[in-house]
Design an enzyme around this catalytic site. Structure first.
Site, PDB file in Angstrom:
ATOM      1  N   ASP A   8       0.842  -0.918  -0.023  1.00 17.12           N
ATOM      2  CA  ASP A   8      -0.008   0.106  -0.043  1.00 17.12           C
ATOM      3  C   ASP A   8       1.094   1.443   0.126  1.00 17.12           C
ATOM      4  O   ASP A   8       2.257   1.067  -0.074  1.00 17.12           O
ATOM      5  CB  ASP A   8      -0.871  -0.132   0.975  1.00 17.12           C
ATOM      6  CG  ASP A   8      -0.516   0.197   2.495  1.00 17.12           C
ATOM      7  OD1 ASP A   8       0.848   0.496   2.520  1.00 17.12           O
ATOM      8  OD2 ASP A   8      -1.234   0.452   3.381  1.00 17.12           O
ATOM      9  N   CYS A  65       2.993  -2.943   4.054  1.00 13.17           N
ATOM     10  CA  CYS A  65       2.377  -1.671   4.311  1.00 13.17           C
ATOM     11  C   CYS A  65       2.988  -1.000   5.364  1.00 13.17           C
ATOM     12  O   CYS A  65       4.423  -1.366   5.657  1.00 13.17           O
ATOM     13  CB  CYS A  65       1.000  -2.124   4.863  1.00 13.17           C
ATOM     14  SG  CYS A  65       0.573  -3.000   6.456  1.00 13.17           S
ATOM     15  N   THR A  67       2.877  -0.801   8.784  1.00 11.60           N
ATOM     16  CA  THR A  67       3.232  -1.811   9.999  1.00 11.60           C
ATOM     17  C   THR A  67       3.600  -3.064   9.406  1.00 11.60           C
ATOM     18  O   THR A  67       4.294  -4.085  10.143  1.00 11.60           O
ATOM     19  CB  THR A  67       2.429  -1.805  11.237  1.00 11.60           C
ATOM     20  OG1 THR A  67       1.147  -2.439  10.795  1.00 11.60           O
ATOM     21  CG2 THR A  67       2.169  -0.455  11.810  1.00 11.60           C
ATOM     22  N   HIS A  98       9.973 -23.561   9.624  1.00  9.60           N
ATOM     23  CA  HIS A  98       9.019 -24.269  10.560  1.00  9.60           C
ATOM     24  C   HIS A  98       7.476 -24.264  10.172  1.00  9.60           C
ATOM     25  O   HIS A  98       6.591 -25.026  10.329  1.00  9.60           O
ATOM     26  CB  HIS A  98       9.072 -23.926  12.061  1.00  9.60           C
ATOM     27  CG  HIS A  98      10.192 -24.355  12.677  1.00  9.60           C
ATOM     28  ND1 HIS A  98      10.724 -24.452  14.074  1.00  9.60           N
ATOM     29  CD2 HIS A  98      11.284 -25.020  12.056  1.00  9.60           C
ATOM     30  CE1 HIS A  98      11.699 -24.700  14.259  1.00  9.60           C
ATOM     31  NE2 HIS A  98      12.386 -25.334  13.371  1.00  9.60           N
ATOM     32  N   HIS A 133       7.385 -30.488  11.626  1.00  7.44           N
ATOM     33  CA  HIS A 133       6.532 -29.142  10.999  1.00  7.44           C
ATOM     34  C   HIS A 133       5.801 -29.396   9.986  1.00  7.44           C
ATOM     35  O   HIS A 133       4.554 -28.482   9.931  1.00  7.44           O
ATOM     36  CB  HIS A 133       7.829 -28.187  10.559  1.00  7.44           C
ATOM     37  CG  HIS A 133       8.941 -28.118  11.744  1.00  7.44           C
ATOM     38  ND1 HIS A 133       8.526 -27.512  13.084  1.00  7.44           N
ATOM     39  CD2 HIS A 133      10.291 -28.403  11.736  1.00  7.44           C
ATOM     40  CE1 HIS A 133       9.920 -27.607  13.589  1.00  7.44           C
ATOM     41  NE2 HIS A 133      10.616 -28.062  12.841  1.00  7.44           N
TER      42      HIS A 133
END
Length: 148
Positions: A8, A65, A67, A98, A133
């Site tokens: 964004d 973005c 954050t 993992h 995993h």
């Protein structure tokens, strides 16, 4: 490996650095935007990349973005997506080893370009370890597909 990339407006500047890095390293990628600092909604950008990765058109995706939080939440709404928000190299490595993360999310207002490129490099080169995993990732996939 084909990589889908998007951001964004909050992640635009960092995305441009990532795109430059991918070009320099010879990765096969496509930039789905945004292509300026003009405001766009992060769910729109996340869903473009997440859908393409979920459909198998691209093996991995990178989303950015402000954050990394919103764009990763949105991407993870798409079945088959395991988007990991990574702000350090160790988390990037572990998200692949993992969790078999198929989308890397980062915050353009959280980390600088130097660290971001180290994260991208580590995330792209790290394989999924499988084994115990895989059993755990399969549990997530089965739940997602209603096979709980």
């Amino acid at each position: 490996m084909k990589i889908a990339v998007a951001s964004d407006h909050g992640g635009y500047e960092l995305k441009e650095k990532v795109v430059e890095f991918l070009k320099e390293k010879g990765y096969d990628f496509q930039d789905f935007g945004t292509f300026s600092k003009e405001s766009v909604d992060y769910p729109d950008m996340a869903l473009i990349v997440a859908e393409k990765v979920a459909k198998g058109e691209f093996e991995r995706g990178i989303l950015i973005c402000g954050t990394g939080i919103g764009i990763s939440i949105a991407a993870n709404k798409v079945k088959g997506i395991r988007a990991a928000l990574c702000n350090d190299v160790y988390s990037a490595r572990m998200s692949r080893l993992h969790n078999d993360a198929n989308i890397l999310a980062m915050g353009g207002r959280v980390i600088g370009p130097g660290l971001a490129l180290l994260i991208v490099e580590e995330w792209l080169k790290t394989p999924f370890e499988g084994g115990r995993h895989k059993v755990r990732v399969d549990k997530i996939t089965n739940y997602e597909q209603g096979q709980n």
